[in-house]
Design a protein around this motif. Structure first.
Motif, PDB file in Angstrom:
ATOM      1  N   MET A  58       0.835  -1.190   0.000  1.00 31.87           N
ATOM      2  CA  MET A  58       0.000   0.000   0.000  1.00 31.87           C
ATOM      3  C   MET A  58       0.872   1.243   0.000  1.00 31.87           C
ATOM      4  N   LYS A  59       0.583   2.164  -0.887  1.00 26.59           N
ATOM      5  CA  LYS A  59       1.316   3.424  -0.936  1.00 26.59           C
ATOM      6  C   LYS A  59       0.558   4.451  -0.083  1.00 26.59           C
ATOM      7  N   ILE A  60       1.220   4.940   0.955  1.00 24.51           N
ATOM      8  CA  ILE A  60       0.609   5.880   1.901  1.00 24.51           C
ATOM      9  C   ILE A  60       1.408   7.174   1.871  1.00 24.51           C
ATOM     10  N   PHE A  61       0.745   8.277   1.535  1.00 24.01           N
ATOM     11  CA  PHE A  61       1.402   9.582   1.472  1.00 24.01           C
ATOM     12  C   PHE A  61       1.078  10.355   2.746  1.00 24.01           C
ATOM     13  N   VAL A  62       2.114  10.918   3.354  1.00 25.46           N
ATOM     14  CA  VAL A  62       1.994  11.573   4.654  1.00 25.46           C
ATOM     15  C   VAL A  62       2.322  13.054   4.519  1.00 25.46           C
ATOM     16  N   ILE A  63       1.478  13.908   5.117  1.00 24.13           N
ATOM     17  CA  ILE A  63       1.641  15.364   5.048  1.00 24.13           C
ATOM     18  C   ILE A  63       1.642  15.925   6.467  1.00 24.13           C
ATOM     19  N   ASN A  64       2.671  16.707   6.789  1.00 24.65           N
ATOM     20  CA  ASN A  64       2.783  17.268   8.134  1.00 24.65           C
ATOM     21  C   ASN A  64       3.227  18.731   8.051  1.00 24.65           C
ATOM     22  N   PRO A  65       2.276  19.673   7.961  1.00 25.97           N
ATOM     23  CA  PRO A  65       2.650  21.088   7.917  1.00 25.97           C
ATOM     24  C   PRO A  65       3.007  21.619   9.307  1.00 25.97           C
ATOM     25  N   GLY A  66       4.133  22.320   9.386  1.00 28.51           N
ATOM     26  CA  GLY A  66       4.517  23.009  10.607  1.00 28.51           C
ATOM     27  C   GLY A  66       4.483  24.507  10.400  1.00 28.51           C
ATOM     28  N   SER A  67       4.821  25.239  11.420  1.00 24.63           N
ATOM     29  CA  SER A  67       4.733  26.698  11.356  1.00 24.63           C
ATOM     30  C   SER A  67       5.539  27.276  10.205  1.00 24.63           C
TER      31      SER A  67
END
Length: 355
Positions: free
Chosen positions: A1-10
């Motif tokens: 499974m291809k899982i894309f992760v997004i984590n925006p910081g300040s």
């Protein structure tokens, strides 16, 4: 499974691609301050951040073809911890969130990519995860209720990892988790529920590199009505320009710790005071758990500092319970782990339905 992760910081956006639970690409970048300075409110950054994600994927040759997309949760209304499929209610409450932070943008970017892939989009353990015991909510002013805002994602992840490492279940343990980062949170985890934790964003608990923590209320009121500061300036004192930044003019903990270790003043005294304020909060969580504490987990970026830990912080608390050092934070891995569990049917999806 291809899982894309997004984590925006300040000031950054972190990205990663996982195959099942293994990372195959990790990327992202810090955003120039001049780019972000053009936006008055965080939500106005959404087109800029979306384009950044698409440009980054194009640059490294990753097609928008995923089995799931997951993002950092954001400052929703209080809701239990767990994994949520992003729906219209979540999107609405992030767009109109009372509290501004770049983490509010992650789910909104994830939904757009997921729609293109025709795959699910998730969030997990949002910062507002709320499992407070009733006594923890009250203050002495009926119009003011304590809020659960903390590093839920990392705090839950390190607790589960620790439990697994000793052959136990997180839900069977009582743990105090100390997250030491730009904000500092100290949570009491009782049998899988965070029954009390300081509001790590908005003026509660220890002071940190940029946040003021709890300050004497009467003196704060006097400051607010002194005529010297605007509401925005006061808010910045509490979050952004408080703590070590206010005392020392720096927020770089590596430099600050080096100066403190060398005995340079006022660095040493202020660092000592900050960790004393953290230790006081640990004591409060010890009371919340009635002294029945299986471990105190110390995590977050500042936990890498041997001087700050061994010489300054741990001597205040090491007699309370066994100390478990888990420095850093694996938010990307924790998000991917949650999405992978949901896709395999091992994690039950929560329903976002705040009162």
């Amino acid at each position: 499974m291809k899982i894309f992760v997004i984590n925006p910081g300040s000031t950054s956006t972190k990205l990663a691609l996982y195959e099942d639970d293994q990372p195959v690409w990790v990327g992202g970048a810090h955003h120039p301050l001049e780019d972000l300075a053009q936006y008055t409110h965080i939500i106005e950054q959404l087109p800029y951040r979306k384009q950044f994600v698409r440009d980054m994927l194009a640059k490294v040759g990753i097609p928008v073809q995923f089995d799931a997309v997951i993002a950092r949760g954001g400052l929703l209304k209080p809701t239990p911890s767990g994994i949520y499929e992003i729906d219209e209610r979540i999107q609405h409450d992030l767009i109109h969130a009372e509290m501004e932070h770049a983490c509010n943008l992650g789910a909104l970017i994830a939904v757009e990519l997921a729609e293109e892939c025709q795959c699910p989009a998730y969030i997990a353990d949002p910062e507002v995860a709320d499992e407070f015991m009733p006594e923890a909510r009250y203050t002495g002013i009926p119009d003011i209720e304590r809020k659960s805002i903390f590093h839920a994602l990392n705090s839950k992840a390190v607790s589960r990892k620790y439990a697994a490492s000793i052959g136990r279940k997180y839900e069977d343990l009582n743990i105090i988790v100390v997250h030491l980062g730009g904000g500092i949170s100290v949570g009491a985890h009782r049998k899988g529920q965070v029954i009390d934790v300081n509001n790590a964003l908005d003026g509660d608990g220890p002071f940190s590199t940029e946040r003021a923590g709890t300050v004497p209320a009467g003196q704060l009121v006097d400051l607010c009505f002194s005529g010297q500061y605007s509401k925005l300036q006061i808010k910045k004192m509490l979050n952004g320009r408080g703590g070590l930044s206010a005392h020392l003019g720096l927020n770089d903990m590596i430099t600050i710790a080096a100066k403190a270790e060398a005995g340079e003043e006022p660095f040493k005294s202020v660092v000592d005071a900050m960790f004393y304020s953290v230790a006081r909060e640990v004591g409060a969580r010890y009371v919340a758990l009635k002294g029945q504490v299986d471990a105190i987990i110390v995590t977050g970026g500042i936990a890498h500092s041997e001087y700050c830990m061994k010489k300054v912080f741990l001597p205040w608390i090491d007699y309370l319970a066994p100390i478990v050092m888990m420095p850093g934070e694996d938010e990307m891995g924790s998000l991917a782990y949650n999405a992978y569990g949901a896709m395999k049917g091992e994690r039950t999806l929560q329903v976002y339905d705040p009162a």
